[in-house]
Scaffold this motif. Sequence first.
Motif, PDB file in Angstrom:
ATOM      1  N   THR A 163       0.850  -1.156   0.079  1.00  0.00           N
ATOM      2  CA  THR A 163      -0.053  -0.178  -0.020  1.00  0.00           C
ATOM      3  C   THR A 163       0.857   1.044  -0.024  1.00  0.00           C
ATOM      4  N   PRO A 173      -9.682  12.833  -1.411  1.00  0.00           N
ATOM      5  CA  PRO A 173     -10.612  11.982  -1.049  1.00  0.00           C
ATOM      6  C   PRO A 173     -10.337  11.096  -0.139  1.00  0.00           C
ATOM      7  N   SER A 174     -10.955  10.158   0.446  1.00  0.00           N
ATOM      8  CA  SER A 174     -10.852   9.057   1.337  1.00  0.00           C
ATOM      9  C   SER A 174      -9.776   8.316   1.031  1.00  0.00           C
ATOM     10  N   GLY A 175      -8.811   7.894   1.872  1.00  0.00           N
ATOM     11  CA  GLY A 175      -7.796   7.249   1.407  1.00  0.00           C
ATOM     12  C   GLY A 175      -6.753   7.758   0.608  1.00  0.00           C
ATOM     13  N   GLY A 220      -4.337   9.579   1.489  1.00  0.00           N
ATOM     14  CA  GLY A 220      -3.019   9.935   2.258  1.00  0.00           C
ATOM     15  C   GLY A 220      -2.816  10.947   3.228  1.00  0.00           C
ATOM     16  N   THR A 257      -2.109   9.945   6.929  1.00  0.00           N
ATOM     17  CA  THR A 257      -0.627   9.470   6.686  1.00  0.00           C
ATOM     18  C   THR A 257       0.357  10.455   6.913  1.00  0.00           C
TER      19      THR A 257
END
Length: 374
Positions: free
Chosen positions: A20, A41-43, A45, A48
């Motif tokens: 990932t 958008p969601s995901g 990063g 992170t």
Amino acid sequence: MSRGAGIEICGLSKVFRGDTRALDAVDLDVAAGELLVLVGPSGSGKTTLLRLIAGLDEPTAGRIRLGDSDVTGVPPHRRNVALVFQNLALYSHLTVRGNLEFGQQGVTQVAEVANLLGISHLLDRYPAELSGGEQQRVALGRAIVRQPAALLLDEPLSSLDAPLRRGLRRELKKLQRDLGMPTIYVTHDQAEALALGDRIAVLDKGRLQQTGTPDEIYNRPANRFVAEFFGPQGMNCIEGELKRDGGSPTFTASNSGIEWPLSGVAPSQEGRLLCGFRPEDAQSESPATLRGKVASIESLGSAVYAQLDVSGQNGQTSQQLITIQLAPHLELPKLNDPLTIGINPNRLHWFDAATGNRLDSNSEPRTLNPSARA
Ligand code: ATP
């Protein structure tokens, strides 16, 4: 309060177990005193990136500097970075004062921060005796009372209702300006990003798509992703062919019934291109005409949008939907009504069909071209 130094991120990547790739070679600077909104958008990063800056995760590659120091590999407690999450946990057994003072010596500082946040009258209450908005202010207070070198806010207002959120957002912007610490504010809400940021950084699939002022992001999106992500309805993007026969450019998209003469507003590149325009750039008359049937109507209160099915021009069977903003105070069309509208040719955006990257048109600056006005 002291002015914090900036944040500098260079080639930052994070690959989680397996493969990932949450962040991919991100370069980003946040100046001292700047409020940068990180949106995607969601995901994409966002969290992170904040966790890497705070030192809660180690990057796979790249460097992070805070002010004059390279903090890559430095443990979180030695970075002096404050991170506020959406679902923060206040210490329920401590009063507001106790929460603000926790781990601090400077009580004067607590009074100053409480005053700044308008929570001085709540100092002796417990978290359970506070509203959601008040709890959020205490959490912010707990973060800034430490005078961090950087303030990282991960969707801090998303659990609040819209009016409270708007109010706190304005207060936060003023507070951040007064404190002058570099701040990264994460949201997935494009409208919030435009309203709040000195600058905006747009992430998609771990890659930085564009950084710029809200005006640059909205009016000169660097690629198709940014163009479609921003705006209440995003930007329309139509694929077609740009040709110059005898020197005068024409854009043709046969599945949308488009054949637009584009004198003075076409990009220099020819061939397969994406033509973008915003719903609000529909106008009553223009040589750039669209014909279609009303497929749906959506009112957002201050603006009414129609989706126009522009297929069926050349025997097309699949729907080609274009969103336009309807002129105010006009009678609303009904479903399936035929509608002809023009698109302001000076407000067209051009992208490479293969890469999605922005192409600049020949007409700069983008002022209205009288000859193109009907
Ligand atoms: P959201 O808006 O939904 O919070 P985000 O933009 O903050 O999303 P991240 O939480 O940074 O996104 O996640 C980025 C990618 O990394 C996602 O694909 C996610 O599944 C993955 N990811 C995040 N944390 C881990 C982890 N600890 N282990 C493995 N994969 C992870």
